[in-house]
Design a protein around this motif. Structure first.
Motif, PDB file in Angstrom:
ATOM      1  N   GLY A 236      52.378  27.640 -10.831  1.00 24.36           N
ATOM      2  CA  GLY A 236      51.394  27.897  -9.785  1.00 24.36           C
ATOM      3  C   GLY A 236      51.236  29.376  -9.509  1.00 24.36           C
ATOM      4  N   ALA A 237      51.719  30.226 -10.430  1.00 21.23           N
ATOM      5  CA  ALA A 237      51.638  31.677 -10.262  1.00 21.23           C
ATOM      6  C   ALA A 237      50.289  32.184 -10.758  1.00 21.23           C
ATOM      7  CB  ALA A 237      52.768  32.367 -11.022  1.00 21.23           C
ATOM      8  N   ILE A 238      49.784  33.211 -10.100  1.00 24.19           N
ATOM      9  CA  ILE A 238      48.522  33.828 -10.496  1.00 24.19           C
ATOM     10  C   ILE A 238      48.847  35.198 -11.080  1.00 24.19           C
ATOM     11  CG2 ILE A 238      46.273  34.627  -9.692  1.00 24.19           C
ATOM     12  CD1 ILE A 238      46.487  32.623  -7.399  1.00 24.19           C
ATOM     13  N   LEU A 239      48.747  35.304 -12.416  1.00 23.15           N
ATOM     14  CA  LEU A 239      49.131  36.531 -13.105  1.00 23.15           C
ATOM     15  C   LEU A 239      47.915  37.291 -13.628  1.00 23.15           C
ATOM     16  CD1 LEU A 239      52.207  35.490 -15.300  1.00 23.15           C
ATOM     17  CD2 LEU A 239      52.186  36.395 -12.989  1.00 23.15           C
ATOM     18  N   SER A 240      47.937  38.593 -13.451  1.00 26.82           N
ATOM     19  CA  SER A 240      46.926  39.448 -14.071  1.00 26.82           C
ATOM     20  C   SER A 240      47.260  39.584 -15.549  1.00 26.82           C
ATOM     21  CB  SER A 240      46.938  40.834 -13.409  1.00 26.82           C
ATOM     22  OG  SER A 240      48.190  41.475 -13.655  1.00 26.82           O
ATOM     23  N   ALA A 241      46.314  40.075 -16.328  1.00 29.38           N
ATOM     24  CA  ALA A 241      46.560  40.278 -17.757  1.00 29.38           C
ATOM     25  C   ALA A 241      47.738  41.226 -17.963  1.00 29.38           C
ATOM     26  CB  ALA A 241      45.301  40.842 -18.424  1.00 29.38           C
ATOM     27  N   LYS A 242      47.845  42.222 -17.082  1.00 31.44           N
ATOM     28  CA  LYS A 242      48.945  43.191 -17.179  1.00 31.44           C
ATOM     29  C   LYS A 242      50.291  42.500 -16.971  1.00 31.44           C
ATOM     30  CE  LYS A 242      50.669  47.479 -15.097  1.00 31.44           C
ATOM     31  NZ  LYS A 242      50.405  48.535 -14.067  1.00 31.44           N
ATOM     32  N   ASN A 243      50.354  41.581 -16.006  1.00 30.53           N
ATOM     33  CA  ASN A 243      51.619  40.896 -15.725  1.00 30.53           C
ATOM     34  C   ASN A 243      51.950  39.846 -16.776  1.00 30.53           C
ATOM     35  OD1 ASN A 243      52.474  42.280 -13.419  1.00 30.53           O
ATOM     36  ND2 ASN A 243      51.121  41.095 -12.109  1.00 30.53           N
ATOM     37  N   PHE A 271      48.178  31.736  -2.421  1.00 32.43           N
ATOM     38  CA  PHE A 271      47.198  30.726  -2.037  1.00 32.43           C
ATOM     39  C   PHE A 271      45.881  31.004  -2.750  1.00 32.43           C
ATOM     40  CE2 PHE A 271      49.699  30.121   1.971  1.00 32.43           C
ATOM     41  CZ  PHE A 271      49.915  28.765   1.808  1.00 32.43           C
ATOM     42  N   GLY A 272      45.172  29.920  -3.087  1.00 31.91           N
ATOM     43  CA  GLY A 272      43.830  30.065  -3.601  1.00 31.91           C
ATOM     44  C   GLY A 272      42.860  30.245  -2.450  1.00 31.91           C
ATOM     45  N   ALA A 273      41.584  30.320  -2.757  1.00 32.84           N
ATOM     46  CA  ALA A 273      40.566  30.533  -1.728  1.00 32.84           C
ATOM     47  C   ALA A 273      40.556  29.412  -0.693  1.00 32.84           C
ATOM     48  CB  ALA A 273      39.194  30.666  -2.382  1.00 32.84           C
ATOM     49  N   ASP A 274      40.955  28.202  -1.099  1.00 27.58           N
ATOM     50  CA  ASP A 274      40.949  27.059  -0.188  1.00 27.58           C
ATOM     51  C   ASP A 274      42.327  26.785   0.413  1.00 27.58           C
ATOM     52  OD1 ASP A 274      42.137  26.351  -2.513  1.00 27.58           O
ATOM     53  OD2 ASP A 274      41.039  24.470  -2.800  1.00 27.58           O
ATOM     54  N   LYS A 275      43.177  27.798   0.416  1.00 30.11           N
ATOM     55  CA  LYS A 275      44.522  27.691   0.996  1.00 30.11           C
ATOM     56  C   LYS A 275      45.385  26.653   0.284  1.00 30.11           C
ATOM     57  CE  LYS A 275      44.652  30.803   4.272  1.00 30.11           C
ATOM     58  NZ  LYS A 275      45.661  31.891   4.248  1.00 30.11           N
ATOM     59  N   THR A 276      45.153  26.488  -0.992  1.00 34.10           N
ATOM     60  CA  THR A 276      45.981  25.579  -1.778  1.00 34.10           C
ATOM     61  C   THR A 276      46.646  26.355  -2.910  1.00 34.10           C
ATOM     62  OG1 THR A 276      44.148  24.977  -3.256  1.00 34.10           O
ATOM     63  CG2 THR A 276      44.485  23.618  -1.279  1.00 34.10           C
ATOM     64  N   MET A 277      47.655  25.740  -3.497  1.00 30.70           N
ATOM     65  CA  MET A 277      48.343  26.332  -4.637  1.00 30.70           C
ATOM     66  C   MET A 277      48.463  25.287  -5.729  1.00 30.70           C
ATOM     67  SD  MET A 277      51.394  28.578  -2.829  1.00 30.70           S
ATOM     68  CE  MET A 277      51.831  27.372  -1.596  1.00 30.70           C
ATOM     69  N   GLY A 278      48.636  25.746  -6.955  1.00 29.17           N
ATOM     70  CA  GLY A 278      48.756  24.816  -8.066  1.00 29.17           C
ATOM     71  C   GLY A 278      50.183  24.681  -8.545  1.00 29.17           C
ATOM     72  N   GLY A 279      50.381  23.829  -9.531  1.00 28.10           N
ATOM     73  CA  GLY A 279      51.670  23.682 -10.185  1.00 28.10           C
ATOM     74  C   GLY A 279      52.815  23.299  -9.270  1.00 28.10           C
ATOM     75  N   ILE A 280      54.007  23.769  -9.619  1.00 29.73           N
ATOM     76  CA  ILE A 280      55.212  23.473  -8.853  1.00 29.73           C
ATOM     77  C   ILE A 280      55.081  23.973  -7.417  1.00 29.73           C
ATOM     78  CG2 ILE A 280      57.681  23.981  -8.669  1.00 29.73           C
ATOM     79  CD1 ILE A 280      57.738  24.213 -11.731  1.00 29.73           C
ATOM     80  N   ALA A 281      54.480  25.149  -7.245  1.00 27.29           N
ATOM     81  CA  ALA A 281      54.306  25.716  -5.909  1.00 27.29           C
ATOM     82  C   ALA A 281      53.412  24.824  -5.055  1.00 27.29           C
ATOM     83  CB  ALA A 281      53.711  27.114  -6.008  1.00 27.29           C
ATOM     84  N   GLY A 282      52.345  24.291  -5.660  1.00 25.23           N
ATOM     85  CA  GLY A 282      51.447  23.408  -4.919  1.00 25.23           C
ATOM     86  C   GLY A 282      52.145  22.130  -4.482  1.00 25.23           C
ATOM     87  N   LEU A 305      54.069  29.600   2.179  1.00 30.51           N
ATOM     88  CA  LEU A 305      53.990  30.467   0.999  1.00 30.51           C
ATOM     89  C   LEU A 305      55.368  31.021   0.643  1.00 30.51           C
ATOM     90  CD1 LEU A 305      52.382  32.006  -1.130  1.00 30.51           C
ATOM     91  CD2 LEU A 305      51.912  33.766   0.576  1.00 30.51           C
ATOM     92  N   ASN A 306      56.086  31.508   1.662  1.00 29.73           N
ATOM     93  CA  ASN A 306      57.411  32.073   1.410  1.00 29.73           C
ATOM     94  C   ASN A 306      58.345  31.042   0.789  1.00 29.73           C
ATOM     95  OD1 ASN A 306      56.582  34.499   2.481  1.00 29.73           O
ATOM     96  ND2 ASN A 306      57.505  34.172   4.482  1.00 29.73           N
ATOM     97  N   ASN A 307      58.353  29.848   1.361  1.00 32.85           N
ATOM     98  CA  ASN A 307      59.246  28.807   0.856  1.00 32.85           C
ATOM     99  C   ASN A 307      58.855  28.362  -0.548  1.00 32.85           C
ATOM    100  OD1 ASN A 307      61.398  27.996   2.805  1.00 32.85           O
ATOM    101  ND2 ASN A 307      59.661  27.789   4.186  1.00 32.85           N
ATOM    102  N   ALA A 308      57.547  28.297  -0.830  1.00 30.35           N
ATOM    103  CA  ALA A 308      57.086  27.916  -2.168  1.00 30.35           C
ATOM    104  C   ALA A 308      57.542  28.968  -3.189  1.00 30.35           C
ATOM    105  CB  ALA A 308      55.560  27.785  -2.190  1.00 30.35           C
ATOM    106  N   GLN A 309      57.447  30.239  -2.816  1.00 28.61           N
ATOM    107  CA  GLN A 309      57.906  31.311  -3.704  1.00 28.61           C
ATOM    108  C   GLN A 309      59.408  31.207  -3.959  1.00 28.61           C
ATOM    109  OE1 GLN A 309      56.647  34.866  -1.636  1.00 28.61           O
ATOM    110  NE2 GLN A 309      54.650  34.918  -2.639  1.00 28.61           N
TER     111      GLN A 309
END
Length: 431
Positions: A236-243, A271-282, A305-309
């Motif tokens: 559920g992580a959102i990575l840039s191309a650099k990361n 969080f995504g735009a709709d305050k949701t997350m994907g994958g394990i975090a979601g 968010l903190n606990n999901a991280q």
């Protein structure tokens, strides 16, 4: 199937032919055009340019080259990669079309210019050593070139190109060549360098692969990037191309394992735009919200968010998160602290009050829960002695009926009619 000798024999027929940039016919060749044409005439298809040709077949170390193998060089320092290619003919020599103003000719791998620019050797599928060995399908005879420093570098277990990329090691190699060190002495000297001591075994192997076999390294990195992307989606992580590149690099060069990758990904749970997350975090966020509701505890988006991280990074577990909310609920509802600690949910404990409030006010039961102000006040009531003393259901009914909203309900109307009929009956005006 063609033999290496056949490849070399045909290439020799073009010795002296003028170099033509972009040329790929006997009217003029550039380096990769010569390779494509000669191999094509022997029934073996190879890509047109050197940057693609280096991805063909398998890597060959300099001291294992044999006739018909391809040899690659980086002659343009402004642009990284194999921009020059030749055909190895044996004895440490190769045939190639060098540059504008020059002709197809034979050069030596031991020449300083080519030694300094060496990138790798490749064995093209479909090329055998000789007609005899090809017919017998036996092992090909390998011809070891006399490469001086290059050969010594390979003997010591590393590529010449890699030594050139590391000033500290390059100095050691020059000393080894000059003093003709034994492999044991050289390896001992290398292990005493800063490079060896500050890089793990995995990091050293990755650096060696990058310089000695760039095609394989490139493929390894491509695979690592794809794996990094897939693991990011799963977490559920959102990575840039650099990361993504950073993670892939660490997986390849540092040999990161699952726990290290998860710790990295956890930093990019968002969080995504709709305050949701994907994958394990979601999934974790959904479970945290459910547990908080059941426990009658309010949680902020930041807390979720903190606990999901932390969960993705492996710094906490869902059991610990749930336990923390249960302890919080026990503090918020002291009258039921023992039941809560024993496993009861606040919503279940508040259920009788929910039924009363919903029934008396004519509300759907789904619209009422432990967070409703009247219910929260009733189960958190403090007695005259200052101790927790939940309101009894009978008193709760009376309290609800004292609410102006109750008088507007059908229940209140029916009760008023019932009382009215009873008064009339007591007065003898109704039966």
């Amino acid at each position: 199937m063609a033999t290496g000798e056949q490849i070399v024999e045909l290439a020799r027929t073009y010795l002296g032919l003028a170099y033509v940039w972009g040329g790929e016919t006997p009217s003029g060749f550039d380096c990769s055009g010569l390779v494509e044409y000669v191999f094509g005439k022997n029934g073996i298809e190879v890509p047109r340019v050197s940057y693609d040709q280096i991805n063909v077949g398998q890597s060959v170390q300099p001291n294992k080259l044999r006739a018909g193998d391809l040899v690659f060089f980086d002659t343009d320092k402004k642009k990284s990669g194999p921009d020059h290619v030749g055909i190895y003919i044996g004895g440490g020599k190769f045939i190639h079309a060098p540059k504008t103003g020059d002709v197809v000719k034979i050069s030596s791998l031991s020449e300083g210019y080519y030694m300094d620019r060496w990138m790798g050797g490749r064995r093209v599928p479909g090329v055998s050593t000789s007609a005899t060995s090809a017919a017998l399908d036996g092992p090909a005879e390998e011809v070891a070139p006399h490469l001086d420093a290059t050969e010594l570098a390979e003997t010591y277990g590393m590529s010449y190109a890699f030594f050139k990329s590391q000033p500290e090691l390059w100095k050691k190699l020059n000393s080894a060549v000059e003093g003709q060190w034994s492999p044991a002495k050289f390896q001992a000297e290398v292990k005493n360098t800063k490079w060896w001591k500050t890089n793990s075994s995995t990091a050293r192997q990755a650096q060696l692969l990058e310089k000695s076999d760039p095609a394989t390294y490139k493929a390894t990195m491509e695979g690592a990037r794809a794996q990094a992307q897939a693991m990011a989606v799963q977490a559920g992580a959102i990575l840039s191309a650099k990361n993504v590149e950073k993670l892939a690099k660490n997986m390849v060069t540092l040999g990161w394992e699952q726990a290290q990758v998860q710790n990295f990904l956890g930093q990019y749970i968002k969080f995504g735009a709709d305050k949701t997350m994907g994958g394990i975090a979601g999934q974790a966020a959904k479970e945290i919200r459910k547990q908080a509701y059941d426990m009658g505890v309010s949680v902020t988006d930041q807390s979720i968010l903190n606990n999901a991280q932390y969960l993705v990074r492996g710094l906490t577990t869902m059991e610990k998160v749930t336990g923390s909310m249960r302890a919080q609920a026990a503090g918020l509802y002291p009258a039921f602290a023992d039941q809560i600690k024993a496993g009861a949910s606040v919503q279940d404990l508040a259920s009788p009050y929910v039924q009363v409030l919903a029934g008396e006010l004519g509300l759907p039961a789904t619209d009422v829960d432990a967070f409703s102000p009247k219910i929260k006040a009733a189960i958190n009531r403090v007695g005259p002695d200052g101790k927790p003393s939940p309101l009894s259901l009978t008193d709760f009914v009376q309290q609800v009926r004292s609410d102006p909203a109750w008088r507007k309900t059908p229940t209140a109307g029916n009760q008023a009619l019932t009382i009215g009929r009873q008064v009339l009956a007591d007065m003898g005006l109704a039966s």
